[in-house]
Scaffold this active site. Structure first.
Site, PDB file in Angstrom:
ATOM      1  N   GLU A  59      -7.433  -3.597  33.648  1.00  8.90           N
ATOM      2  CA  GLU A  59      -6.977  -2.454  34.281  1.00  8.90           C
ATOM      3  C   GLU A  59      -8.398  -1.593  35.059  1.00  8.90           C
ATOM      4  O   GLU A  59      -8.320  -1.292  36.162  1.00  8.90           O
ATOM      5  CB  GLU A  59      -6.063  -1.682  33.667  1.00  8.90           C
ATOM      6  CG  GLU A  59      -4.892  -1.890  33.401  1.00  8.90           C
ATOM      7  CD  GLU A  59      -3.903  -2.167  34.695  1.00  8.90           C
ATOM      8  OE1 GLU A  59      -4.415  -1.137  35.540  1.00  8.90           O
ATOM      9  OE2 GLU A  59      -3.098  -2.649  34.783  1.00  8.90           O
ATOM     10  N   TYR A 142      -2.976   6.832  34.839  1.00  4.35           N
ATOM     11  CA  TYR A 142      -2.218   5.787  35.417  1.00  4.35           C
ATOM     12  C   TYR A 142      -2.781   4.693  34.324  1.00  4.35           C
ATOM     13  O   TYR A 142      -1.768   3.912  33.805  1.00  4.35           O
ATOM     14  CB  TYR A 142      -2.980   5.371  36.971  1.00  4.35           C
ATOM     15  CG  TYR A 142      -2.812   4.132  37.070  1.00  4.35           C
ATOM     16  CD1 TYR A 142      -1.656   3.442  37.615  1.00  4.35           C
ATOM     17  CD2 TYR A 142      -3.765   3.216  36.786  1.00  4.35           C
ATOM     18  CE1 TYR A 142      -1.401   1.965  37.985  1.00  4.35           C
ATOM     19  CE2 TYR A 142      -3.773   1.861  36.990  1.00  4.35           C
ATOM     20  CZ  TYR A 142      -2.657   1.448  37.747  1.00  4.35           C
ATOM     21  OH  TYR A 142      -2.384  -0.214  37.820  1.00  4.35           O
ATOM     22  N   ASP A 160      -0.247   4.417  41.430  1.00  4.41           N
ATOM     23  CA  ASP A 160      -1.273   4.121  42.391  1.00  4.41           C
ATOM     24  C   ASP A 160      -1.067   4.153  43.769  1.00  4.41           C
ATOM     25  O   ASP A 160       0.026   4.550  44.003  1.00  4.41           O
ATOM     26  CB  ASP A 160      -2.056   2.669  41.768  1.00  4.41           C
ATOM     27  CG  ASP A 160      -1.322   1.517  42.018  1.00  4.41           C
ATOM     28  OD1 ASP A 160      -0.115   1.758  42.526  1.00  4.41           O
ATOM     29  OD2 ASP A 160      -1.716   0.440  41.887  1.00  4.41           O
ATOM     30  N   CYS A 215       5.348  -4.751  50.253  1.00  5.28           N
ATOM     31  CA  CYS A 215       5.478  -3.729  50.799  1.00  5.28           C
ATOM     32  C   CYS A 215       4.064  -3.208  51.407  1.00  5.28           C
ATOM     33  O   CYS A 215       3.507  -2.203  50.845  1.00  5.28           O
ATOM     34  CB  CYS A 215       6.156  -2.483  50.117  1.00  5.28           C
ATOM     35  SG  CYS A 215       6.599  -1.005  50.935  1.00  5.28           S
TER      36      CYS A 215
END
Length: 390
Positions: A59, A142, A160, A215
């Site tokens: 991450e 996050y 995010d 997307c």
């Protein structure tokens, strides 16, 4: 270290609700995401084996960095630091050297400090709950939510850039990237979504994967989207224009004049300041200015004649750095406080930015540049969206 008990800056005040529409039928949204994800997910090395430590490393690496570049570096980093304790116990310069090629080196320092905090406070075991994770150095809302949900199955929200875009299009909600109000709205909707999800971690990963591969910002592939029937943005024909792009920050141009000086002991390097661009990393002696400097003036400053051999431009997130590379045939050593020699064969073991490697290359020094440094000059590819920690 104490766990935060006060809201983060920009988070909704208790008793208030961010403005904006609610996404309807969230259980169906979650179910379709969870059904779609297993067959659509890209094969990525940190997904092959789940653990709190591997998630922590991946991450931090993925923030604002090309996924392909993280794929190139993740295995080597994990081989060098196979356990959280091995990372926590390592010297910072060794961690920065292993981070080579990923950029944004402040993240490497945060990862190192977080590992040390986990070693000292949690017995070298990554905590499972969001509050304990968010109390670690450099771990925002996050990242804490991603680890808690994906690894430990908790109903923790994430937002995010990818998630904000997917949610905004689902609701046909006119948001702007980077707008605190839009981020507060997205956190509300993301929280509602994981609260009804049967597998919150899968829902969260599916949201991120959908934003990264289907997307997308400019050309969403609505025909391949598992949420096409629920998407109000698709129905209105406005999906491609939602959200509005982030307002660009003013970019500053600076000029760096770098001296590459090599003798039988190695190349001369200095350490950058503890704060700012490439903080604490090594580089050839460099003079920064707001305008280009005359070669004669530079030679006088360094105490020896120098010659210009190359120029190149390096673009960072907020600056354009115009490099001038200089060399000297003088047998003496430049008058530079704190400079030290590093043997050429040991350069890969010290923390050098991609730009510093390129300076050394431009001077014709016979060194083997790490693949990660050369990769940094390839054509850009889409980067992982920045987390929002409102």
């Amino acid at each position: 270290m104490s766990i935060r008990t006060t809201p983060r800056a920009g988070s909704p005040s208790p008793g208030t609700s961010p403005a904006g529409p609610e996404i309807p039928d969230l259980p169906l949204v979650s179910a379709r995401l969870e059904a779609w994800y297993p067959s659509a997910a890209r094969v990525l090395p940190w997904r092959s084996e789940r653990s709190g430590y591997r998630a922590l490393v991946s991450e931090l690496m993925l923030q604002q960095t090309q996924v392909s570049r993280v794929v190139e570096r993740f295995a080597n980093f994990m081989a060098r630091f196979p356990t959280l304790r091995s990372l926590a116990d390592a010297p910072e310069q060794e961690v920065l050297a292993a981070w080579q090629g990923l950029g944004y080196y402040r993240r490497a320092r945060f990862l190192h400090r977080a590992a040390q905090a986990i070693r000292d406070m949690h017995g070298a075991e990554v905590p499972e709950n969001v509050a304990a994770l968010a109390a670690l150095p450099g771990i925002g809302r996050y990242t804490a939510g991603a680890i808690a949900s994906i690894v430990f199955g908790q109903a923790a929200a994430i937002v995010d850039g990818n998630v904000l875009r997917v949610l905004s299009r689902l609701a046909d909600h006119e948001t702007r990237m980077g707008d605190p109000a839009a981020e507060r709205w997205a956190w509300r909707e993301s929280t509602r979504l994981v609260q009804v999800a049967s597998a919150p971690g899968v829902t969260n990963e599916a949201l991120m994967e959908l934003g990264a591969t289907v997307c997308t910002p400019a050309a969403p592939r609505c025909d391949a989207c598992p949420l096409a029937q629920q998407c109000a943005g698709r129905a209105s024909g406005r999906a491609a224009s939602i959200p509005t792009p982030r307002r660009s920050a003013a970019r500053r141009t600076i000029y760096w004049h770098s001296l590459v000086h090599v003798d039988e002991r190695g190349v001369l390097l200095t350490e950058r300041p503890a704060a700012g661009l490439w903080a604490g990393m090594l580089q050839p002696p460099t003079i920064e200015s707001d305008t280009p400097m005359d070669v004669t003036v530079l030679g006088t400053t360094w105490g020896m004649p120098v010659n210009q051999v190359a120029q190149f431009t390096h673009v960072t997130s907020h600056r354009t750095v115009e490099f001038t590379v200089l060399v000297s045939s003088s047998a003496g050593t430049p008058a530079i406080a704190g400079a030290r020699r590093v043997p050429l064969e040991l350069l890969e073991s010290v923390a050098l930015s991609n730009a510093a490697w390129r300076v050394i290359e431009c001077a014709g020094v016979p060194v083997k540049t790490p693949l990660s440094a050369s990769a940094g000059r390839r054509a850009p590819r889409a980067a992982r969206s920045a987390p929002t920690d409102s």
